[in-house]
Enzyme design. Sequence first.
Site, PDB file in Angstrom:
ATOM      1  CE  LYS A  91      29.620  33.145  40.910  1.00 23.29           C
ATOM      2  NZ  LYS A  91      29.282  34.132  41.907  1.00 23.29           N
TER       3      LYS A  91
ATOM      4  CG  LEU B 295      40.299  36.596  32.307  1.00 18.98           C
ATOM      5  CD1 LEU B 295      41.014  35.444  31.621  1.00 18.98           C
ATOM      6  CD2 LEU B 295      40.704  37.930  31.695  1.00 18.98           C
ATOM      7  N   PRO B 296      35.942  37.856  32.144  1.00 16.85           N
ATOM      8  CG  PRO B 296      35.408  39.672  30.786  1.00 16.85           C
ATOM      9  CD  PRO B 296      36.570  38.837  31.242  1.00 16.85           C
TER      10      PRO B 296
ATOM     11  CE  LYS C 295      29.596  34.892  33.196  1.00 20.56           C
ATOM     12  NZ  LYS C 295      30.765  35.016  34.002  1.00 20.56           N
TER      13      LYS C 295
ATOM     14  CB  THR D 209      31.382  32.792  36.944  1.00 21.48           C
ATOM     15  OG1 THR D 209      31.640  33.338  38.227  1.00 21.48           O
ATOM     16  CG2 THR D 209      30.232  31.794  37.047  1.00 21.48           C
TER      17      THR D 209
HETATM   18  P1  NAD Z   1      34.723  42.966  34.423  1.00 23.36           P
HETATM   19  O1  NAD Z   1      34.178  42.963  33.069  1.00 23.36           O
HETATM   20  O2  NAD Z   1      34.543  44.154  35.315  1.00 23.36           O
HETATM   21  O3  NAD Z   1      36.327  42.674  34.371  1.00 23.36           O
HETATM   22  C1  NAD Z   1      36.922  41.742  33.520  1.00 23.36           C
HETATM   23  C2  NAD Z   1      38.286  42.290  33.079  1.00 23.36           C
HETATM   24  O4  NAD Z   1      38.933  41.299  32.258  1.00 23.36           O
HETATM   25  C3  NAD Z   1      38.182  43.567  32.239  1.00 23.36           C
HETATM   26  O5  NAD Z   1      39.013  44.582  32.796  1.00 23.36           O
HETATM   27  C4  NAD Z   1      38.663  43.135  30.857  1.00 23.36           C
HETATM   28  O6  NAD Z   1      39.341  44.146  30.151  1.00 23.36           O
HETATM   29  C5  NAD Z   1      39.603  41.992  31.216  1.00 23.36           C
HETATM   30  N1  NAD Z   1      39.869  41.077  30.106  1.00 23.36           N
HETATM   31  C6  NAD Z   1      38.989  40.552  29.209  1.00 23.36           C
HETATM   32  N2  NAD Z   1      39.623  39.743  28.335  1.00 23.36           N
HETATM   33  C7  NAD Z   1      40.937  39.761  28.691  1.00 23.36           C
HETATM   34  C8  NAD Z   1      42.100  39.123  28.167  1.00 23.36           C
HETATM   35  N3  NAD Z   1      42.029  38.307  27.094  1.00 23.36           N
HETATM   36  N4  NAD Z   1      43.285  39.349  28.776  1.00 23.36           N
HETATM   37  C9  NAD Z   1      43.372  40.187  29.844  1.00 23.36           C
HETATM   38  N5  NAD Z   1      42.296  40.833  30.379  1.00 23.36           N
HETATM   39  C10 NAD Z   1      41.106  40.612  29.815  1.00 23.36           C
HETATM   40  O7  NAD Z   1      34.149  41.658  35.134  1.00 23.36           O
HETATM   41  P2  NAD Z   1      34.057  41.353  36.723  1.00 23.36           P
HETATM   42  O8  NAD Z   1      32.794  41.913  37.252  1.00 23.36           O
HETATM   43  O9  NAD Z   1      35.373  41.655  37.349  1.00 23.36           O
HETATM   44  O10 NAD Z   1      33.828  39.751  36.653  1.00 23.36           O
HETATM   45  C11 NAD Z   1      34.884  38.839  36.336  1.00 23.36           C
HETATM   46  C12 NAD Z   1      34.380  37.409  36.558  1.00 23.36           C
HETATM   47  O11 NAD Z   1      33.955  37.257  37.925  1.00 23.36           O
HETATM   48  C13 NAD Z   1      33.154  37.049  35.699  1.00 23.36           C
HETATM   49  O12 NAD Z   1      33.263  35.711  35.297  1.00 23.36           O
HETATM   50  C14 NAD Z   1      31.985  37.249  36.659  1.00 23.36           C
HETATM   51  O13 NAD Z   1      30.872  36.449  36.304  1.00 23.36           O
HETATM   52  C15 NAD Z   1      32.604  36.830  37.981  1.00 23.36           C
HETATM   53  N6  NAD Z   1      32.000  37.434  39.183  1.00 23.36           N
HETATM   54  C16 NAD Z   1      31.720  38.780  39.239  1.00 23.36           C
HETATM   55  C17 NAD Z   1      31.151  39.313  40.396  1.00 23.36           C
HETATM   56  C18 NAD Z   1      30.810  40.792  40.520  1.00 23.36           C
HETATM   57  O14 NAD Z   1      30.095  41.170  41.479  1.00 23.36           O
HETATM   58  N7  NAD Z   1      31.268  41.666  39.636  1.00 23.36           N
HETATM   59  C19 NAD Z   1      30.884  38.488  41.493  1.00 23.36           C
HETATM   60  C20 NAD Z   1      31.223  37.132  41.420  1.00 23.36           C
HETATM   61  C21 NAD Z   1      31.787  36.625  40.257  1.00 23.36           C
END
Ligand code: NAD
Length: 297
Positions: free
Chosen positions: A167, A64-65, A242, A95
């Site tokens: 992280k 999740l975000p 964030k 994260t």
């Molecule tokens: P994103 O925004 O693409 O995806 C998050 C998903 O969670 C979305 O589809 C959203 O609709 C869903 N969501 C939000 N609230 C929800 C809820 N209450 N119930 C169900 N679903 C819900 O984000 P991402 O890029 O996939 O990143 C996710 C996490 O991973 C973050 O914490 C980010 O910091 C971490 N991260 C991302 C990357 C990257 O390269 N994108 C790399 C390492 C870590």
Amino acid sequence: MNIGFVGLGNMGLPMASNLLRASHRIAAYDVSPAAIDAAKKAGIRTVSRLEEVAEEADAIITMLPAGADVRKVYLGDGGLVATVSPRTLLIDTSTIEVEVAREVGQASVAAGIEMIDAPVSGGTGGAKAGTLTFIVGGSAAAVERAKPILQAMGKNVGPTGHGQAAKQCNNMVAATSLIAVCEAFAMAERIGLDSRKLFDVMSTSSAKCAVLLELCPAPNVVPDAPANRRFSPGFRAALMLKDLRLAQRTASAAGASTPLGALATELYALYCGAGNGGMDESGIFTMIRGEQKEGPR
Ligand code: NAD
């Protein structure tokens, strides 16, 4: 195994796809209809309520975000802690703040449920390729239980302890080095130095780093870089902001001095504040280079 997956965004969808490929049975949930559609297209079984993810799950992964989303999914109405059976292992790969990770971990343990936090590094490329690094925190027994599941999505699991803080350190370095790489490519443009030639030099010299190799901000230099698709993410700049803010809080609480981390936080705040939070992190290049219609000065 029966695996529940919550959060099918840029990272969650490819991670769930790898679990499916490893022959696990998936029940996936997201609040976004677009994310559900994309998961269905990838052949992933989706459910329409969070509670359904808990049914018969051996493990549930959340991606999740931010911390507020994790708290809601774990502790909110119909949340995981209230609905899963004690035999289910909970794995949060988002994260988030150390305190929220601790809070949901303690609530899970109090309900007799094992939980680990396992933030990832490796980006969307690593998520697709199944080569993520999981930086895990939790009891040794729970981590052992999680290993075979995590290994379907990544190649490194460990070390245990301080998962979220490690992280944050990683992403602070990723952001500062990405800004430095952007500065170099913006400067190259001003002096008429070809981006590909600069890449060839830097990628074989002391400036070589992961963000250069994967996220080179000049278009059409690195295959699959967000720069080649007008900086669509990837990793949203808002999520990098964030992470930088989390790192600043951790540094401040520990009395650590992180001046470059602080500056990177301010630059991402400016970039996101101008309405670019939904762009890839490497889109900050457009702010660093500014408008340069007049050419070199
Ligand atoms: P994103 O925004 O693409 O995806 C998050 C998903 O969670 C979305 O589809 C959203 O609709 C869903 N969501 C939000 N609230 C929800 C809820 N209450 N119930 C169900 N679903 C819900 O984000 P991402 O890029 O996939 O990143 C996710 C996490 O991973 C973050 O914490 C980010 O910091 C971490 N991260 C991302 C990357 C990257 O390269 N994108 C790399 C390492 C870590």
